[in-house]
Design a protein around this motif. Structure first.
Motif, mmCIF file in Angstrom:
data_model
loop_
_atom_site.group_PDB
_atom_site.id
_atom_site.type_symbol
_atom_site.label_atom_id
_atom_site.label_comp_id
_atom_site.label_asym_id
_atom_site.label_seq_id
_atom_site.Cartn_x
_atom_site.Cartn_y
_atom_site.Cartn_z
ATOM 1 N N THR A 279 -2.297 10.421 -5.844
ATOM 2 C CA THR A 279 -2.306 10.613 -3.742
ATOM 3 C C THR A 279 -2.386 8.503 -4.223
ATOM 4 N N THR A 280 -2.440 8.536 -2.361
ATOM 5 C CA THR A 280 -2.539 7.644 -1.995
ATOM 6 C C THR A 280 -3.785 7.745 -0.767
ATOM 7 N N HIS A 281 -4.594 8.886 -0.819
ATOM 8 C CA HIS A 281 -5.431 9.388 -0.160
ATOM 9 C C HIS A 281 -6.739 9.205 -1.495
ATOM 10 N N ASN A 282 -7.554 9.653 -0.776
ATOM 11 C CA ASN A 282 -9.098 9.644 -1.187
ATOM 12 C C ASN A 282 -9.140 11.237 -0.965
ATOM 13 N N LEU A 283 -9.954 11.848 -2.415
ATOM 14 C CA LEU A 283 -9.876 13.563 -2.236
ATOM 15 C C LEU A 283 -10.561 13.987 -1.096
ATOM 16 N N LYS B 159 -6.401 19.421 -19.317
ATOM 17 C CA LYS B 159 -7.526 18.607 -19.328
ATOM 18 C C LYS B 159 -6.342 17.885 -17.833
ATOM 19 N N VAL B 160 -7.341 16.779 -17.369
ATOM 20 C CA VAL B 160 -6.904 16.773 -15.647
ATOM 21 C C VAL B 160 -7.066 14.906 -15.154
ATOM 22 N N SER B 161 -6.047 14.292 -14.866
ATOM 23 C CA SER B 161 -6.865 12.608 -14.515
ATOM 24 C C SER B 161 -5.973 13.073 -13.463
ATOM 25 N N VAL B 162 -6.596 11.678 -12.449
ATOM 26 C CA VAL B 162 -6.498 11.234 -10.882
ATOM 27 C C VAL B 162 -6.101 9.586 -10.874
ATOM 28 N N ILE B 163 -4.964 9.460 -10.050
ATOM 29 C CA ILE B 163 -5.261 8.369 -9.250
ATOM 30 C C ILE B 163 -5.186 8.284 -8.041
ATOM 31 N N CYS B 164 -6.245 7.895 -7.748
ATOM 32 C CA CYS B 164 -6.693 8.121 -5.881
ATOM 33 C C CYS B 164 -6.757 6.599 -5.743
ATOM 34 N N PHE B 165 -7.702 6.884 -4.472
ATOM 35 C CA PHE B 165 -8.177 5.353 -3.219
ATOM 36 C C PHE B 165 -9.075 6.059 -2.892
ATOM 37 N N GLU B 166 -9.694 4.908 -2.574
ATOM 38 C CA GLU B 166 -11.292 4.851 -1.271
ATOM 39 C C GLU B 166 -11.154 3.616 -0.770
ATOM 40 N N PHE B 167 -12.488 4.660 0.058
ATOM 41 C CA PHE B 167 -12.441 4.681 1.641
ATOM 42 C C PHE B 167 -14.085 3.646 2.231
ATOM 43 N N ASP B 168 -13.640 2.876 2.712
ATOM 44 C CA ASP B 168 -15.337 2.691 3.335
ATOM 45 C C ASP B 168 -15.618 3.317 4.626
ATOM 46 N N ASN B 169 -15.869 4.684 4.809
ATOM 47 C CA ASN B 169 -14.964 4.928 6.361
ATOM 48 C C ASN B 169 -16.372 6.277 5.996
ATOM 49 N N LEU C 30 2.346 16.186 -17.381
ATOM 50 C CA LEU C 30 2.971 16.864 -16.403
ATOM 51 C C LEU C 30 2.911 16.178 -15.189
ATOM 52 N N VAL C 31 3.155 15.510 -14.520
ATOM 53 C CA VAL C 31 2.968 14.374 -13.420
ATOM 54 C C VAL C 31 2.998 14.991 -11.597
ATOM 55 N N ILE C 32 2.297 14.816 -10.726
ATOM 56 C CA ILE C 32 1.982 15.648 -9.573
ATOM 57 C C ILE C 32 1.376 15.200 -8.884
ATOM 58 N N GLY C 33 2.130 14.503 -7.938
ATOM 59 C CA GLY C 33 2.709 13.332 -6.732
ATOM 60 C C GLY C 33 1.851 14.076 -5.506
ATOM 61 N N HIS C 34 1.521 13.578 -4.473
ATOM 62 C CA HIS C 34 1.015 13.481 -3.365
ATOM 63 C C HIS C 34 1.296 12.552 -2.250
ATOM 64 N N ASN C 35 1.300 13.343 -1.239
ATOM 65 C CA ASN C 35 2.484 11.701 -0.387
ATOM 66 C C ASN C 35 3.166 10.756 -0.417
ATOM 67 N N PRO C 36 3.609 10.963 0.728
ATOM 68 C CA PRO C 36 4.844 9.413 0.209
ATOM 69 C C PRO C 36 4.919 8.702 -0.646
ATOM 70 N N ILE D 24 5.285 9.224 -4.401
ATOM 71 C CA ILE D 24 6.534 10.517 -5.023
ATOM 72 C C ILE D 24 7.646 9.428 -5.855
ATOM 73 N N TYR D 25 7.616 8.028 -6.169
ATOM 74 C CA TYR D 25 8.030 6.509 -7.171
ATOM 75 C C TYR D 25 7.287 6.569 -7.992
ATOM 76 N N PRO D 26 6.107 6.031 -7.890
ATOM 77 C CA PRO D 26 4.676 6.392 -9.175
ATOM 78 C C PRO D 26 4.748 7.251 -9.608
ATOM 79 N N SER D 27 5.563 8.663 -9.265
ATOM 80 C CA SER D 27 5.810 9.929 -9.986
ATOM 81 C C SER D 27 6.267 10.319 -10.867
#
Length: 397
Positions: free
Chosen positions: A8-12, A31-41, A119-125, A128-131
């Protein structure tokens, strides 16, 4: 044990739909892996709380701020350059993805740190290419969740066209697509067209039923209204309803949950009677708070095409708590509310009849409260447990 990689391009904290999918995968022993972002807000603390609940999965967090200044600056410049070039040239998939979201390349770099996935699952536009890149790298299949009709978001026409171009090129390469509403699925069928060979399903934005408590009776003579979102700001319909609540504050209260914009608070809330700021809570605590109210407001103004087609998770939070829903007549909300006629009422999205409708709801306050438990029980049929079963079957296949 099969491994699912979520991207995802968002945080959790700002992607509860992703969090529910992660929980589902864990419950099914993936077994789960997640690539996400962190925001200081405002979402940082909630994000840390969610991460702490997932101590048994791999979470690859990317800083979305300026901590690594030069890489951040480069991503901003690339985004601007590729958005400009897209007006005149046909871009590669990678460059088109970077034009849609500056975070795309950051995700690609994180994928290179991961050894395998089934299996790779993408969220947010922007994911999609990284997925697809990850699915090719790991020689596995890819799914994508379409929570919104992204080419219909906002008023930046060029970005809408760029996003649609990216999705037209890449969605046909995805093995399954989940949608958050029937109207969004139909719009993508119309705008893209060549998706018939792909598994497609609608997954409601509902929640686990155990996050809600059985409603108790409210003795207050005032009608208790509630509205919730991540952000309390203009353009959400609140400008139209707050003056009415202020005018009839002897008959009703409105509580707003979310992170408020200080300018909006000063211009529209300060000095207004009957308006309360409820604060920011974790999802489960917020859902339990809903038992204190009568009416949940789903007052989408139809500000863009996505707003017309989307069915927000607040609608399900209200229904699952047993509240009576007041919803504006956007395309998808009207379609959905027609299926749950006894659970709410429709309001014109230009708000011309808002005063009349609220006063009528106040006149029927006893009936609304007496049917609260029935609504709570009936809503179990639309809970996340019921909605996600088909998603689990697709993963298995």
């Amino acid at each position: 044990m099969n491994k699912i990689l979520f991207i995802t391009t968002h945080n959790l904290a700002t992607n509860p739909r992703l969090v529910k999918e992660i929980q589902l995968a864990v419950s099914l022993n993936y077994k789960v892996s997640v690539i996400c972002f962190e925001f200081d807000n405002w979402s940082k603390q909630l994000n840390e709380e969610i991460k702490s609940r997932f101590s048994n999965i791999e979470i690859y967090c990317i800083d979305a701020g300026r901590k690594h200044f030069f890489s951040w600056l480069l991503s901003v410049l690339e985004e601007k350059v590729y958005r400009f070039l897209d007006k005149y040239f046909q871009l590669s998939d990678a460059n088109l993805s970077q034009a849609v979201s500056r975070r795309s390349n950051f995700i690609i770099n994180e994928i290179k740190k991961i050894k395998e996935a089934d299996l790779v699952i993408g969220h947010n536009p922007g994911a999609i290419y990284p997925s697809i890149y990850a699915a090719q790298r790991f020689n596995c299949k890819a799914g994508f969740d379409m929570e919104d009709y992204h080419p219909g978001e906002g008023k930046y026409n060029h970005l809408q066209k760029t996003t649609l171009s990216l999705l037209k090129k890449l969605l046909p390469k995805i093995n399954y697509i989940s949608f958050a509403s029937v109207s969004i699925l139909n719009e993508f069928k119309n705008s893209i067209g060549n998706l018939n060979s792909i598994n497609m399903l609608v997954i409601n934005n509902s929640f686990p039923q155990n996050e809600f408590i059985e409603p108790h009776h409210i003795n207050n003579e005032k009608l208790q209204l509630v509205w919730l979102s991540q952000h309390i700001d203009k353009g959400r319909g609140l400008e139209q309803i707050i003056p009415i609540v202020h005018k009839y504050s002897d008959k009703m209260n409105l509580t707003l949950f979310g992170n408020y914009n200080s300018n909006f608070k000063k211009d529209f809330i300060d000095g207004k009677n009957g308006i309360n700021l409820g604060g920011v809570f974790s999802q489960k605590v917020l859902h339990q708070q809903m038992s204190n109210f009568d009416i949940g407001l789903a007052i989408e103004p139809g500000k863009d095409l996505n707003n017309e087609l989307a069915l927000s998770n607040k609608v399900f939070a209200y229904l699952q708590a047993g509240l009576f829903v007041l919803a504006t007549d956007t395309i998808e909300q009207k379609r959905f509310m027609d299926d749950v006629k006894d659970a709410g009422v429709i309001l014109k999205k230009n708000f011309e009849n808002i005063e009349e409708v609220l006063l009528e709801l106040h006149a029927n306050i006893d009936q609304i409260r007496n049917n609260k438990l029935n609504r709570f029980q009936n809503s179990k049929s639309i809970s996340w447990e019921m909605s996600c079963s088909n998603l689990g079957l697709i993963w298995t296949k």
